[in-house]
Motif scaffolding. Structure first.
Motif, PDB file in Angstrom:
ATOM      1  N   LEU A 182      40.623 135.222 115.023  1.00 45.63           N
ATOM      2  CA  LEU A 182      39.893 134.250 114.204  1.00 45.63           C
ATOM      3  C   LEU A 182      40.697 133.854 112.966  1.00 45.63           C
ATOM      4  O   LEU A 182      40.646 132.697 112.537  1.00 45.63           O
ATOM      5  CB  LEU A 182      38.521 134.792 113.822  1.00 45.63           C
ATOM      6  CG  LEU A 182      37.536 134.947 114.985  1.00 45.63           C
ATOM      7  CD1 LEU A 182      36.242 135.594 114.503  1.00 45.63           C
ATOM      8  CD2 LEU A 182      37.276 133.629 115.685  1.00 45.63           C
ATOM      9  N   ASP A 183      41.445 134.800 112.397  1.00 43.86           N
ATOM     10  CA  ASP A 183      42.345 134.457 111.283  1.00 43.86           C
ATOM     11  C   ASP A 183      43.391 133.447 111.743  1.00 43.86           C
ATOM     12  O   ASP A 183      43.689 132.479 111.039  1.00 43.86           O
ATOM     13  CB  ASP A 183      43.049 135.700 110.740  1.00 43.86           C
ATOM     14  CG  ASP A 183      42.141 136.581 109.898  1.00 43.86           C
ATOM     15  OD1 ASP A 183      41.071 136.107 109.460  1.00 43.86           O
ATOM     16  OD2 ASP A 183      42.511 137.761 109.696  1.00 43.86           O
ATOM     17  N   TYR A 184      43.955 133.660 112.925  1.00 44.66           N
ATOM     18  CA  TYR A 184      44.941 132.726 113.472  1.00 44.66           C
ATOM     19  C   TYR A 184      44.298 131.347 113.653  1.00 44.66           C
ATOM     20  O   TYR A 184      44.876 130.324 113.274  1.00 44.66           O
ATOM     21  CB  TYR A 184      45.484 133.239 114.811  1.00 44.66           C
ATOM     22  CG  TYR A 184      46.492 132.309 115.420  1.00 44.66           C
ATOM     23  CD1 TYR A 184      47.838 132.408 115.090  1.00 44.66           C
ATOM     24  CD2 TYR A 184      46.110 131.309 116.317  1.00 44.66           C
ATOM     25  CE1 TYR A 184      48.775 131.538 115.630  1.00 44.66           C
ATOM     26  CE2 TYR A 184      47.029 130.441 116.858  1.00 44.66           C
ATOM     27  CZ  TYR A 184      48.359 130.559 116.519  1.00 44.66           C
ATOM     28  OH  TYR A 184      49.288 129.689 117.044  1.00 44.66           O
ATOM     29  N   ARG A 244      41.696 130.051 112.099  1.00 44.53           N
ATOM     30  CA  ARG A 244      41.415 129.450 110.787  1.00 44.53           C
ATOM     31  C   ARG A 244      42.648 128.753 110.216  1.00 44.53           C
ATOM     32  O   ARG A 244      42.555 127.675 109.646  1.00 44.53           O
ATOM     33  CB  ARG A 244      40.920 130.525 109.820  1.00 44.53           C
ATOM     34  CG  ARG A 244      40.545 129.978 108.450  1.00 44.53           C
ATOM     35  CD  ARG A 244      40.299 131.062 107.432  1.00 44.53           C
ATOM     36  NE  ARG A 244      41.535 131.805 107.239  1.00 44.53           N
ATOM     37  CZ  ARG A 244      41.625 133.129 107.214  1.00 44.53           C
ATOM     38  NH1 ARG A 244      40.563 133.866 107.373  1.00 44.53           N
ATOM     39  NH2 ARG A 244      42.785 133.717 107.030  1.00 44.53           N
ATOM     40  N   ASP A 245      43.806 129.361 110.412  1.00 52.07           N
ATOM     41  CA  ASP A 245      45.045 128.818 109.863  1.00 52.07           C
ATOM     42  C   ASP A 245      45.727 127.804 110.778  1.00 52.07           C
ATOM     43  O   ASP A 245      46.710 127.180 110.378  1.00 52.07           O
ATOM     44  CB  ASP A 245      46.024 129.953 109.554  1.00 52.07           C
ATOM     45  CG  ASP A 245      45.487 130.906 108.493  1.00 52.07           C
ATOM     46  OD1 ASP A 245      44.637 130.485 107.679  1.00 52.07           O
ATOM     47  OD2 ASP A 245      45.914 132.072 108.496  1.00 52.07           O
ATOM     48  N   SER A 246      45.209 127.624 111.986  1.00 49.25           N
ATOM     49  CA  SER A 246      45.881 126.788 112.989  1.00 49.25           C
ATOM     50  C   SER A 246      45.577 125.294 112.878  1.00 49.25           C
ATOM     51  O   SER A 246      46.301 124.476 113.425  1.00 49.25           O
ATOM     52  CB  SER A 246      45.484 127.244 114.390  1.00 49.25           C
ATOM     53  OG  SER A 246      44.130 126.876 114.657  1.00 49.25           O
ATOM     54  N   LEU A 275      39.043 139.653 114.957  1.00 50.35           N
ATOM     55  CA  LEU A 275      39.277 139.170 113.589  1.00 50.35           C
ATOM     56  C   LEU A 275      40.682 138.600 113.430  1.00 50.35           C
ATOM     57  O   LEU A 275      40.871 137.561 112.788  1.00 50.35           O
ATOM     58  CB  LEU A 275      39.041 140.286 112.577  1.00 50.35           C
ATOM     59  CG  LEU A 275      37.592 140.713 112.386  1.00 50.35           C
ATOM     60  CD1 LEU A 275      37.509 141.908 111.444  1.00 50.35           C
ATOM     61  CD2 LEU A 275      36.744 139.557 111.884  1.00 50.35           C
ATOM     62  N   THR A 276      41.682 139.246 114.025  1.00 52.77           N
ATOM     63  CA  THR A 276      43.050 138.721 113.982  1.00 52.77           C
ATOM     64  C   THR A 276      43.108 137.351 114.650  1.00 52.77           C
ATOM     65  O   THR A 276      43.727 136.418 114.126  1.00 52.77           O
ATOM     66  CB  THR A 276      44.030 139.689 114.672  1.00 52.77           C
ATOM     67  OG1 THR A 276      44.031 140.929 113.954  1.00 52.77           O
ATOM     68  CG2 THR A 276      45.434 139.128 114.712  1.00 52.77           C
TER      69      THR A 276
END
Length: 88
Positions: free
Chosen positions: A69-71, A73-75, A66-67
């Motif tokens: 995938l969060d990275y 998403r914001d990349s 999840l961490t």
């Protein structure tokens, strides 16, 4: 096309460098999520050319994914792939 590889890792200092080095040939960025390792996983991963995000304590593989995938998403990247830190 920008492709990011996300590699969750826990105490993988002995195995992670070759995985990162091989992966970097095919992706724009390698991101290692060090999930509270007690060894030198973060340092080895950085030295091998990965961007490293550290969980201060072990939260499990799911939280590491999840961490990552969060990275992603914001990349602004176009795609993400998940890999195991031990090369399997």
């Amino acid at each position: 096309m920008k492709l990011i590889a996300v590699i969750p890792a826990f105490n993988e200092a002995k195995q992670i460098a070759p995985v990162i080095q091989q992966t970097r040939k095919y992706v724009s960025e390698v991101v290692v999520i060090d999930d509270g390792s007690a060894d030198e996983t973060s340092a080895v991963a950085r030295q091998a050319g990965a961007h490293v995000i550290v969980h201060p304590q072990n939260q499990g593989k799911g939280a590491s994914i999840l961490t990552g995938l969060d990275y992603f998403r914001d990349s602004g990247a176009d795609a993400v792939m998940l890999l195991d830190a031990d090369g399997q």
